[in-house]
Structures are given as structure tokens and as C-alpha cells.
Design a protein around this motif. Structure first.
Motif, PDB file in Angstrom:
ATOM      1  N   SER A  14       0.714   3.981  -2.839  1.00 51.16           N
ATOM      2  CA  SER A  14       0.799   5.472  -2.173  1.00 51.16           C
ATOM      3  C   SER A  14       2.426   6.674  -3.260  1.00 51.16           C
ATOM      4  N   GLU A  54       0.260   8.145   4.932  1.00 50.70           N
ATOM      5  CA  GLU A  54       0.729   8.340   3.467  1.00 50.70           C
ATOM      6  C   GLU A  54       0.288  10.216   2.766  1.00 50.70           C
ATOM      7  N   GLU A  55      -1.234   9.674   2.828  1.00 47.57           N
ATOM      8  CA  GLU A  55      -1.673  10.450   2.601  1.00 47.57           C
ATOM      9  C   GLU A  55      -1.795  12.102   2.369  1.00 47.57           C
ATOM     10  N   LEU A  84      -4.199  -0.913   6.005  1.00 48.23           N
ATOM     11  CA  LEU A  84      -4.886   0.038   5.382  1.00 48.23           C
ATOM     12  C   LEU A  84      -4.588   1.501   6.454  1.00 48.23           C
ATOM     13  N   SER A 125      -2.201  13.440  -4.245  1.00 47.84           N
ATOM     14  CA  SER A 125      -2.611  12.375  -3.650  1.00 47.84           C
ATOM     15  C   SER A 125      -3.596  11.120  -4.849  1.00 47.84           C
ATOM     16  N   LEU A 126      -3.607   9.657  -4.043  1.00 47.43           N
ATOM     17  CA  LEU A 126      -3.839   8.911  -5.329  1.00 47.43           C
ATOM     18  C   LEU A 126      -5.415   9.004  -5.779  1.00 47.43           C
ATOM     19  N   LEU A 164      -2.195   4.119   4.556  1.00 48.83           N
ATOM     20  CA  LEU A 164      -2.672   4.400   2.970  1.00 48.83           C
ATOM     21  C   LEU A 164      -2.916   6.095   3.831  1.00 48.83           C
ATOM     22  N   LEU A 184       0.834  -1.515  -0.379  1.00 53.03           N
ATOM     23  CA  LEU A 184       0.050   0.462   0.460  1.00 53.03           C
ATOM     24  C   LEU A 184       0.664   0.659  -0.012  1.00 53.03           C
ATOM     25  N   LYS A 185       1.981   1.519   0.767  1.00 53.99           N
ATOM     26  CA  LYS A 185       2.792   1.618   0.196  1.00 53.99           C
ATOM     27  C   LYS A 185       3.760   2.302  -0.278  1.00 53.99           C
TER      28      LYS A 185
END
Length: 116
Positions: free
Chosen positions: A43, A110-111, A104, A50-51, A107, A39-40
Motif C-alpha cells: 500500500s 491504509e486506502e 486484509l 490509491s492502489l 489494506l 500488505l501495508k
């Protein structure tokens, strides 16, 4: 090096985990770490955006770099002879929910870091 004696596992002795309980704990820990790292990596498709603005499929090499380790990990979890070799156990639906609960949030972190 001294030979490994399966009957005197210090970790199992310290935590009282033996057999299936220990294998499930090891599997949960490994799977959570793999999920967090993947997930990292997803990202990281953009360092600044952002994603929601830059989708992961914008970089097909990144997708391949995430898909391959995930596929290998799933193979490891679903091949009984590999599970036995690595001391892992099959995961239940409840176990997968636990993996999601702990992986999760990376994520989200990171965002949020990108937004600052």
C-alpha cells in the motif's frame, strides 16, 4: 540465564495450549503479522494515491522487498525441519482464511487513510 524447560512453558500453562494447538496458534499469529506487514508495504507504493491509481509493480524494488519476506515465510512454513525448529505447524485452508480475515482489513484502512 536459566535453561529453558519445555515442560514448564508459562504461556502454554496460562492458555492451556500444548503441542499442536500451541504450534497452530503461533503459526497463525506469525503468518497474520507477516501478511499484514506485506500488505501495508504494498500500500505504501504511493502515500497519496490509491492502489487503484498506482499499481504496486510501479516500484520493482517494493515488489522485491515484499516477495523476499513472503518467500522466506512460505519456506519456513513448508520445510518440516524449520517448522519444528520454530515451533510452527502447517496451516489448513481454514487457517489461511482466518489469516486473510485478520490481515486484509489493514489494506482497507491504509486506502481509506489516503482518501481522507
Amino acid at each position: 540465564f536459566a535453561p529453558i524447560n519445555a515442560g514448564s512453558d508459562a504461556c502454554a500453562g496460562a492458555f492451556g495450549a500444548k503441542g499442536a494447538v500451541k504450534a497452530t496458534a503461533q503459526t497463525l499469529a506469525l503468518t497474520t503479522l507477516v501478511a499484514m506487514e506485506m500488505l501495508k508495504a504494498l500500500s505504501a507504493v504511493s502515500l497519496d494515491h490509491s492502489l487503484l491509481r498506482v499499481a504496486p509493480w510501479a516500484n520493482p524494488w517494493l515488489l522485491a522487498g515484499v516477495a523476499l519476506p513472503v518467500a522466506l515465510h512460505m519456506f519456513l512454513l513448508h520445510a518440516p525441519w524449520l517448522r519444528g525448529l520454530f515451533g510452527l505447524a502447517p496451516l489448513t485452508k481454514a487457517n489461511w482464511i482466518t489469516v486473510a480475515k485478520f490481515s486484509l482489513p489493514i489494506l482497507l484502512v491504509e486506502e481509506l487513510t489516503k482518501a481522507v
